[in-house]
Design a protein around this motif. Structure first.
Motif, mmCIF file in Angstrom:
data_model
loop_
_atom_site.group_PDB
_atom_site.id
_atom_site.type_symbol
_atom_site.label_atom_id
_atom_site.label_comp_id
_atom_site.label_asym_id
_atom_site.label_seq_id
_atom_site.Cartn_x
_atom_site.Cartn_y
_atom_site.Cartn_z
ATOM 1 N N GLY A 1 0.811 -1.213 0.000
ATOM 2 C CA GLY A 1 0.000 0.000 0.000
ATOM 3 C C GLY A 1 0.838 1.254 0.000
ATOM 4 N N SER A 2 0.182 2.378 0.347
ATOM 5 C CA SER A 2 0.817 3.705 0.290
ATOM 6 C C SER A 2 1.472 3.905 -1.076
ATOM 7 C CB SER A 2 1.843 3.869 1.414
ATOM 8 O OG SER A 2 1.208 3.847 2.672
ATOM 9 N N THR A 3 0.743 3.510 -2.113
ATOM 10 C CA THR A 3 1.266 3.537 -3.474
ATOM 11 C C THR A 3 0.726 4.733 -4.240
ATOM 12 O OG1 THR A 3 1.352 1.102 -3.495
ATOM 13 C CG2 THR A 3 1.430 2.233 -5.622
ATOM 14 N N TRP A 4 1.608 5.476 -4.858
ATOM 15 C CA TRP A 4 1.173 6.511 -5.807
ATOM 16 C C TRP A 4 2.255 6.714 -6.858
ATOM 17 C CZ3 TRP A 4 4.357 10.757 -6.138
ATOM 18 C CH2 TRP A 4 5.129 11.088 -5.006
ATOM 19 N N TYR A 5 1.819 7.145 -8.027
ATOM 20 C CA TYR A 5 2.722 7.365 -9.152
ATOM 21 C C TYR A 5 2.468 8.742 -9.759
ATOM 22 C CZ TYR A 5 2.704 2.251 -8.868
ATOM 23 O OH TYR A 5 2.774 0.951 -8.415
ATOM 24 N N SER A 6 3.488 9.286 -10.395
ATOM 25 C CA SER A 6 3.316 10.532 -11.130
ATOM 26 C C SER A 6 2.280 10.318 -12.234
ATOM 27 C CB SER A 6 4.646 10.975 -11.744
ATOM 28 O OG SER A 6 5.080 10.034 -12.717
ATOM 29 N N ALA A 7 1.618 11.390 -12.616
ATOM 30 C CA ALA A 7 0.577 11.291 -13.642
ATOM 31 C C ALA A 7 1.117 10.696 -14.936
ATOM 32 C CB ALA A 7 -0.019 12.672 -13.901
ATOM 33 N N SER A 8 2.343 11.055 -15.316
ATOM 34 C CA SER A 8 2.905 10.601 -16.585
ATOM 35 C C SER A 8 3.269 9.125 -16.592
ATOM 36 C CB SER A 8 4.146 11.432 -16.933
ATOM 37 O OG SER A 8 5.138 11.297 -15.923
ATOM 38 N N SER A 9 3.354 8.490 -15.420
ATOM 39 C CA SER A 9 3.736 7.074 -15.369
ATOM 40 C C SER A 9 2.543 6.159 -15.116
ATOM 41 C CB SER A 9 4.798 6.853 -14.287
ATOM 42 O OG SER A 9 4.278 7.154 -13.006
ATOM 43 N N GLN A 10 1.354 6.735 -14.957
ATOM 44 C CA GLN A 10 0.164 5.927 -14.762
ATOM 45 C C GLN A 10 -0.267 5.301 -16.081
ATOM 46 O OE1 GLN A 10 -2.835 8.297 -12.720
ATOM 47 N NE2 GLN A 10 -1.307 9.110 -11.305
ATOM 48 N N ARG A 11 -0.745 4.054 -15.996
ATOM 49 C CA ARG A 11 -1.201 3.289 -17.170
ATOM 50 C C ARG A 11 -0.076 3.114 -18.200
ATOM 51 N NH1 ARG A 11 -6.492 2.244 -16.799
ATOM 52 N NH2 ARG A 11 -7.799 3.579 -15.479
ATOM 53 N N THR A 12 1.126 2.875 -17.701
ATOM 54 C CA THR A 12 2.279 2.680 -18.586
ATOM 55 C C THR A 12 2.952 1.333 -18.370
ATOM 56 O OG1 THR A 12 3.811 3.671 -16.994
ATOM 57 C CG2 THR A 12 2.769 5.164 -18.589
ATOM 58 N N GLY A 13 2.439 0.509 -17.478
ATOM 59 C CA GLY A 13 3.088 -0.748 -17.120
ATOM 60 C C GLY A 13 3.866 -0.650 -15.827
ATOM 61 N N VAL A 14 4.056 0.569 -15.322
ATOM 62 C CA VAL A 14 4.811 0.754 -14.081
ATOM 63 C C VAL A 14 4.132 0.035 -12.923
ATOM 64 C CG1 VAL A 14 5.473 2.453 -12.329
ATOM 65 C CG2 VAL A 14 5.981 2.888 -14.738
ATOM 66 N N ASN A 15 2.824 0.234 -12.757
ATOM 67 C CA ASN A 15 2.142 -0.396 -11.632
ATOM 68 C C ASN A 15 2.119 -1.909 -11.772
ATOM 69 O OD1 ASN A 15 0.460 -0.314 -9.167
ATOM 70 N ND2 ASN A 15 -1.126 -1.095 -10.535
ATOM 71 N N THR A 16 1.918 -2.408 -12.982
ATOM 72 C CA THR A 16 1.891 -3.861 -13.186
ATOM 73 C C THR A 16 3.215 -4.493 -12.786
ATOM 74 O OG1 THR A 16 0.323 -3.608 -15.017
ATOM 75 C CG2 THR A 16 1.507 -5.694 -14.866
ATOM 76 N N GLU A 17 4.324 -3.901 -13.238
ATOM 77 C CA GLU A 17 5.620 -4.490 -12.881
ATOM 78 C C GLU A 17 5.930 -4.281 -11.404
ATOM 79 O OE1 GLU A 17 9.734 -5.428 -14.919
ATOM 80 O OE2 GLU A 17 9.379 -3.260 -14.831
ATOM 81 N N CYS A 18 5.517 -3.158 -10.855
ATOM 82 C CA CYS A 18 5.728 -2.909 -9.432
ATOM 83 C C CYS A 18 5.060 -3.997 -8.593
ATOM 84 C CB CYS A 18 5.167 -1.526 -9.074
ATOM 85 S SG CYS A 18 5.398 -1.055 -7.353
ATOM 86 N N LYS A 19 3.803 -4.295 -8.910
ATOM 87 C CA LYS A 19 3.081 -5.323 -8.160
ATOM 88 C C LYS A 19 3.681 -6.699 -8.406
ATOM 89 C CE LYS A 19 0.004 -2.701 -6.153
ATOM 90 N NZ LYS A 19 0.495 -1.379 -6.626
ATOM 91 N N LEU A 20 4.130 -6.956 -9.618
ATOM 92 C CA LEU A 20 4.746 -8.245 -9.924
ATOM 93 C C LEU A 20 6.019 -8.441 -9.111
ATOM 94 C CD1 LEU A 20 4.798 -10.840 -11.600
ATOM 95 C CD2 LEU A 20 5.882 -9.540 -13.443
#
Length: 221
Positions: free
Chosen positions: A117-136
């Motif tokens: 948790g306590s997860t947030w990303y810059s607007a430009s990195s959202q929906r780019t695969g960053v969150n998917t790989e982070c969770k993986l």
């Protein structure tokens, strides 16, 4: 205590959070903030410094492991995430049960259960695969290295963007904890709870790997 660890992916690296990351976290949080309505994202340089200090203080108490998310291609920090609510089960079980009542997790006695948790990303990195790989990366570390039996994910019940992201991971919806905590907007938050347990992990891992690869292939095409 758990030693800090760096988790390497193909588009991001998760690095142990340090105070010197504050400037780049400030820059990441200062992009378009339209998606942060239900998310605790520091606003302003001093707020970022307090946020980082609080995260490092939580780490020093042994129940959290905070990371910054660095984008490999640009070299920039694009957000943050952490393991929290780290618990080691023991018998006889402590009473009353709950976070912080059992032994502190260590590298030799890793957490039985964890939360991401306590997860947030810059607007430009959202929906780019960053969150998917982070969770993986984080789920792989929890289930394959720590041999955790459950990972929890939760969010404001009104945050449909976050809930959709959690559901796409493959987590199971557990329910709504009503009137749970104070919300960022001054209201009282209902919290949506999700989890992944160890027996589900192989299926979730395959789904995440396929989703991430599809995103990479689409970007190349």
């Amino acid at each position: 205590m758990l030693n800090p660890v760096t988790l390497h992916g193909s588009i991001i690296v998760l690095e142990p959070m340090k105070i010197e990351h504050s400037d780049q976290l400030f820059e990441a949080a200062s992009e378009d903030r339209a998606t942060y309505s239900y998310t605790n994202v520091p606003n302003g340089r001093e707020d970022v410094e307090r946020y980082v200090d609080s995260a490092l203080n939580a780490y020093s108490k042994g129940r959290e492991l905070p990371f910054v998310v660095r984008h490999i291609e640009t070299g920039r920090i694009v957000g943050t995430t952490r393991f929290l609510a780290l618990e080691v089960f023991s018998w006889p079980p402590p009473w009353p049960p709950g976070v912080g009542t059992g032994p502190l997790p260590t590298d030799k006695n890793p957490p039985t259960v964890a939360e991401i948790g306590s997860t947030w990303y810059s607007a430009s990195s959202q929906r780019t695969g960053v969150n998917t790989e982070c969770k993986l990366l984080m789920l792989s570390y929890a289930f394959d290295f720590w041999h955790t039996i459950r990972v929890t994910l939760k969010t404001d019940a009104r945050n449909m963007r976050s809930r959709s992201a959690i559901q796409r991971i493959g987590a199971t919806f557990e329910g709504i904890r009503r009137a749970h905590v104070p919300a960022n907007d001054g209201s009282i938050r209902d919290t949506a709870y999700y989890s992944i347990v160890d027996e589900e992990w192989p299926t979730v891992r395959k789904k995440l790997q396929d989703r991430f690869q599809q995103g990479i292939d689409k970007k190349k095409g």
